[in-house]
Write a protein that holds these residues in place. Structure first.
Motif, mmCIF file in Angstrom:
data_model
loop_
_atom_site.group_PDB
_atom_site.id
_atom_site.type_symbol
_atom_site.label_atom_id
_atom_site.label_comp_id
_atom_site.label_asym_id
_atom_site.label_seq_id
_atom_site.Cartn_x
_atom_site.Cartn_y
_atom_site.Cartn_z
ATOM 1 N N LEU B 75 0.823 -1.215 0.000
ATOM 2 C CA LEU B 75 0.000 0.000 0.000
ATOM 3 C C LEU B 75 0.855 1.261 0.000
ATOM 4 N N PHE B 76 2.030 1.158 0.620
ATOM 5 C CA PHE B 76 2.961 2.300 0.659
ATOM 6 C C PHE B 76 4.220 1.917 -0.109
ATOM 7 N N PHE B 77 4.658 2.793 -0.989
ATOM 8 C CA PHE B 77 5.831 2.484 -1.804
ATOM 9 C C PHE B 77 6.634 3.766 -2.011
ATOM 10 N N PRO B 78 7.879 3.662 -2.442
ATOM 11 C CA PRO B 78 8.690 4.881 -2.598
ATOM 12 C C PRO B 78 8.033 5.841 -3.591
ATOM 13 N N GLY B 79 7.735 7.034 -3.113
ATOM 14 C CA GLY B 79 7.151 8.040 -3.999
ATOM 15 C C GLY B 79 5.640 8.092 -3.958
ATOM 16 N N GLY B 80 4.981 7.312 -3.116
ATOM 17 C CA GLY B 80 3.527 7.408 -3.057
ATOM 18 C C GLY B 80 2.895 6.300 -2.250
ATOM 19 N N ASP B 81 1.582 6.241 -2.339
ATOM 20 C CA ASP B 81 0.809 5.184 -1.683
ATOM 21 C C ASP B 81 -0.495 5.017 -2.443
ATOM 22 N N ILE B 82 -1.303 4.068 -1.978
ATOM 23 C CA ILE B 82 -2.539 3.758 -2.702
ATOM 24 C C ILE B 82 -3.473 4.979 -2.767
ATOM 25 N N GLY B 83 -3.382 5.849 -1.774
ATOM 26 C CA GLY B 83 -4.265 7.014 -1.744
ATOM 27 C C GLY B 83 -3.972 8.003 -2.860
ATOM 28 N N SER B 84 -2.725 8.457 -2.933
ATOM 29 C CA SER B 84 -2.364 9.411 -3.995
ATOM 30 C C SER B 84 -2.530 8.761 -5.363
ATOM 31 N N LEU B 85 -2.240 7.471 -5.425
ATOM 32 C CA LEU B 85 -2.377 6.743 -6.689
ATOM 33 C C LEU B 85 -3.834 6.747 -7.161
ATOM 34 N N GLU B 284 2.626 5.537 -13.643
ATOM 35 C CA GLU B 284 1.443 6.221 -13.116
ATOM 36 C C GLU B 284 1.516 7.727 -13.296
ATOM 37 N N GLY B 285 2.555 8.202 -13.974
ATOM 38 C CA GLY B 285 2.656 9.645 -14.188
ATOM 39 C C GLY B 285 3.217 9.962 -15.558
ATOM 40 N N LYS B 286 2.920 9.102 -16.529
ATOM 41 C CA LYS B 286 3.423 9.296 -17.890
ATOM 42 C C LYS B 286 2.264 9.205 -18.866
ATOM 43 N N LEU B 287 2.445 9.837 -20.009
ATOM 44 C CA LEU B 287 1.437 9.690 -21.056
ATOM 45 C C LEU B 287 2.120 9.491 -22.394
ATOM 46 N N VAL B 288 1.386 8.823 -23.271
ATOM 47 C CA VAL B 288 1.849 8.674 -24.641
ATOM 48 C C VAL B 288 0.794 9.353 -25.516
#
Lengths: 381, 350
Positions: B75-85, B284-288
């Motif tokens: 649920l918590f990972f480097p640079g974020g967590d499930i909430g912000s995700l 989770e923060g990129k677009l094509v």
């Protein structure tokens, strides 16, 4: 990336490809088998074939541990996993390998069997320690590379006094399989493909060294070049094989000197020798029964042998009769020659083992290379 | 004079408490969890009104709506967590239509026994992400399930936004000759999450790229307008899955240059170590984006001018192909297909 990018350098690849093109004789063609699934994967993923002259053909060999596991062994693992006492620990690739009657470990898991995907033997040991009420069985497969970690896990389980940890051993040996490709009763049925030399396995040779191939090269008069899994390694190995063929030599050469020595890893070999001994015979998918080609636990480690503890009976089972995995593993046929390839057999619905593992010849061809066949059809039309 | 009775006798013990079944039973405990945690954190008039729905004015333009479920582990990972995700992911799905995101809903399925302190951290992170993006979480739902019937917490978010007049992005709009733009390095999120998986722990400095992309999208829309054919955020399945989806929808192929696709050296190294291909690893923060050829340079420049598009690159083009293959010229000089992934990408055995 240091120690990787150097072996994927496009400019160097062009130079090497041009050297190979100059070396090959125009009046003959060359067929080299890459034994190992890692090489098959690298050749497909980096498009190595595109850099080879038209008269140099790579033949995909049987060196993928998932692909060569026979249906009967998968069936045995499924029966074991359905035992309510058992937690079966397995590498992820094995989950989708088809057993008999459309079964697989993945389906058995969905039906309630306790099957856990692990990344190492030590993960399985940890589960056994954490859950003493469960019979934890590690489904061990692989060539000489993965055998030492299994040996170490068994010894560690002994030291820890774990009585609920066993290994279902399916470890197989490379040299006997290579030999079997050229000389076995099955060659009469399946035919044989001309092979002018072998690209020898990298990781396996870091353990066993180059010496075990010397007899083979001499006896069958086929050159062997042990090579790493990077695309430049493969190209370099092809260049060395072309040179040997042109010069009429059949020696074991080592392209992968950064990791492989003639004698291999003595410590790893000693661990394996202490825990395992040769099986008299072992069935390989596609190769049939191959004498002295696999390992089993020695009697003194019988407490950790799942086959003994659960009294496992091996029941051979037939492959899908329409599946050409046997011939493809021997290089006699190419993936696209199989009637099932790309129709009912795809990586999503694998019928045969060559399509299951990403290192299988069919999966590699389907995943990375099928555009070449499409281009050929387009050009012809 | 009598003082009005406090709605809840005791404060929610966020520091030491755990979620129990009463927090999902519809009574006082649930009301307190919603009021003291969710409403307090998300803090807006529509949510505070306590209705089962949010009423809001609709502005000019076409509305877009999207919904997504988040079941990430850990649920918590480097640079974020499930909430912000859960906030970024849904904002991005709205933004990929070229839309300005306006409102979100949030639905929680929480496992009995889950630490209130962890829940508070997740909710705080959602609130911050929504606030930073200028988006309001205006309605929600809470369910608590028995221990063992969920994996900590699952979050579903629904997003609504408005597309500017004259813009119509769609996965079936790619045409041969169009250019393919990527907003930055791929694989950061997937590797950051994998580095913390219980059975796969390894040291890395990689942070998830989790971010809301609507600001970047607005800049791209300003530069490209109707010449933007489509945008996608390459989440699960990575760049490979996204381009295969577009190829199928548009009936075209892609030809990519491997050497043009940005990958951080650390991600490259982790992928090598695990036997994975960064093209298939989640972002989770990129677009094509697929853009008409004559506007590709302008849109690329706009992307590179935005902090979330600093590493943007032109990675290939759309080609006519009845087989709808995504093809790649490898940095090695050969060719290959970038096919759909079959099941999960798995580390190699040997």
């Amino acid at each position: 990336m240091k120690f990787v990018d150097e072996f994927r350098d496009g400019a160097l690849a062009k130079k090497l490809a041009s050297r190979i093109a100059q070396s090959v004789r125009a009046d003959r063609d060359y067929a080299f088998m890459e034994f190992c699934g890692g090489h098959t994967h690298a050749i497909s993923r980096y498009g190595v074939e595109d850099l080879l002259p038209a008269n140099v053909r790579m033949v995909h060999g049987p060196g993928c541990p998932v692909c060569v596991l026979p249906v009967g062994r998968i069936d045995t693992a499924i029966r074991l996993a359905r035992d309510p006492r058992v937690t079966l620990c397995t590498y992820g690739d094995l989950m989708r390998v088809p057993g008999s009657n459309g079964t697989s470990l993945m389906k058995a898991k969905a039906e309630g069997a306790d099957i856990r995907m692990v990344y190492s033997t030590l993960d399985a040991l940890r589960i056994a320690e954490a859950e003493p009420g469960r019979e934890v069985v590690f489904f061990a497969i692989g060539f000489e590379t993965t055998t030492p970690p299994t040996a170490i896990a068994i010894k560690l389980a002994g030291k820890k006094g774990l009585t609920n940890f066993t290994v279902f051993c399916n470890h197989v040996l490379t040299p006997s399989a290579i030999q079997n490709i050229l000389e076995s009763p099955d060659v009469r049925d399946l035919g044989t493909v001309r092979i002018d030399g072998f690209v020898g396995p990298a990781h396996v040779s870091t353990v066993i060294g180059t010496e075990p191939y010397a007899f083979f090269a001499e006896e069958f008069e086929k050159p062997v070049v042990i090579a790493g899994f990077e695309p430049l390694d493969v190209l370099q190995a092809v260049a060395m094989l072309v040179d040997q063929v042109n010069e009429g030599r059949h020696e074991v050469e080592n392209e992968y000197t950064r990791a492989v020595t003639p004698e291999g890893n003595e410590v790893a070999k000693a661990e394996v020798a202490e825990v395992f001994e040769l099986r008299r015979s072992f069935e390989w998918r596609g190769l049939g029964e191959v004498p002295y080609s696999a390992l089993k636990l020695k009697a003194k480690y019988a407490d950790f042998d799942a086959e003994a503890r659960f009294d496992l009976e091996y029941i051979p089972a037939d492959d899908n009769p329409a599946c050409d995995c046997g011939a493809i593993l021997r290089g006699v046929k190419e993936p696209a020659d199989c009637k099932l390839f790309g129709t009912v057999c795809t990586p999503e619905t694998p019928m045969g083992s060559c399509m299951v593992s990403s290192e299988g010849a069919c999966a590699a061809h389907w995943t990375y290379g099928r555009f070449r066949a499409a281009s050929r059809v387009k050009r012809a039309s | 004079m009598n003082r009005p009775e406090k709605p809840f006798r005791r404060k929610l013990d966020i520091r030491n408490g755990r979620v129990d079944l009463s927090h999902g039973a519809g009574g006082r405990a649930m009301a307190q969890l919603v009021a003291d945690l969710f409403v307090a954190a998300f803090d807006n008039e529509m949510l505070s009104a306590g209705n089962d729905q949010a009423a809001f004015d609709v502005s000019e333009g076409r509305m877009v709506m999207t919904t997504d479920g988040y079941v990430v582990s850990p649920l918590f990972f480097p640079g974020g967590d499930i909430g912000s995700l859960a906030v970024h992911g849904t904002i991005n799905d709205v933004a990929m239509a070229g839309a300005r995101p306006l409102y979100l809903s949030a639905s929680f399925i929480i496992e009995e026994g889950f630490l209130l302190s962890d829940l508070a951290q997740i909710v705080g992170s959602m609130a911050a992400a929504a606030r930073d993006a200028g988006v309001a979480i205006v309605t929600g739902d809470t369910k608590v399930v028995e221990r063992g019937k969920a994996d900590g917490v699952f979050i579903s978010t629904t997003g609504i936004g408005v597309v500017p007049e004259g813009l119509s992005l769609s996965a079936d709009a790619a045409r041969p000759g169009d250019k393919v733009l990527l907003s930055g390095t791929i694989g950061d999120h997937g590797i950051a999450v994998m580095s913390k998986r219980e059975n796969l722990t390894f040291e890395t400095e990689i942070l998830s790229d989790s971010a809301a992309l609507h600001g970047l999208v607005a800049d791209m829309v300003a530069a490209g307008g109707p010449c933007l054919r489509l945008m996608r955020d390459p989440t699960r399945g990575g760049l490979a899955a996204t381009l295969n989806e577009v190829a199928a929808s548009s009936g075209v192929g892609f030809r990519l240059e491997e050497s043009a696709i940005p990958v951080r050296p650390q991600v490259h190294a982790a992928c090598e170590f695990l036997g994975l291909d960064p093209l298939y690893v989640a972002n989770e923060g990129k677009l094509v984006a697929v853009v008409a050829p004559d506007h590709a340079e302008a849109v690329l420049a706009a992307m590179q001018g935005h902090p979330l598009g600093r590493d943007a690159a032109l990675i290939g083009e759309v080609v006519a192909d009845d087989n709808r293959f995504v093809q790649l010229t490898t940095a090695f000089g050969g060719g290959r297909i970038v096919d759909w992934l079959s099941g999960d990408q798995l580390p190699r055995i040997c």
